[in-house]
Design a protein around this motif. Structure first.
Motif: not given
Length: 159
Positions: A103-122
């Motif tokens: 719906h036009g937004a970017l939803v994180p599905t996978s990330w580097d926890a050290t870089t973007l935090g354990p709960l992931g980016p918003p």
């Protein structure tokens, strides 16, 4: 001999079938932002600018800390966006950030926890206003967070 009405129904069915594909292949708008955190101590803002040449710059600002900036490259395959960090500028190189377009937004599905935090980016939404898409962000030092409608901050800029 078929009449025009015989062609209209199959044509409308084809358009209806291809509509989700066209929606999934939506182009990125250039500048996305999001914020979140379960408390003030772990609140942060993440900004990403996507350039036409496949470069991107990510800037994250945790509450009470200096901003972090990463240079990256991006590619879009249908509704999936993969951001890979530039190995010449980051050591160690973080794992790619993978986002889905919903719906036009970017939803994180996978990330580097050290870089973007354990709960992931918003979840990231297109930045409002008239922000023109840029050709490249390869020479950017950081994003212009005081006025995102202007170019990024480069080593030689006086802003």
């Amino acid at each position: 001999m078929p009449t025009r009405r015989h062609w209209i129904v199959p044509l409308l069915l084809l358009v209806a079938a291809l509509s989700p594909i066209a929606q999934a292949a939506r182009k990125l708008n250039g500048f996305y932002s999001g914020s979140g955190g379960i408390s003030a101590e772990v609140h942060r803002v993440l900004l990403i600018e996507f350039a036409d040449d496949g470069t991107a710059i990510l800037q994250q600002k945790w509450h009470g800390k200096d901003p972090q900036t990463w240079h990256a490259n991006w590619k879009q395959e249908r509704n999936k966006v993969t951001i890979t960090y530039d190995p010449t500028k980051h050591n160690p190189v973080p794992e790619p950030l993978i986002l889905n377009i919903k719906h036009g937004a970017l939803v994180p599905t996978s990330w580097d926890a050290t870089t973007l935090g354990p709960l992931g980016p918003p979840q990231l939404t297109p930045f409002g206003g008239n922000v023109p898409k840029v050709t490249s962000v390869a020479s950017c030092q950081s994003l212009n967070t005081t006025d995102p409608t202007r170019d990024c901050v480069t080593w030689g800029s006086n802003r």
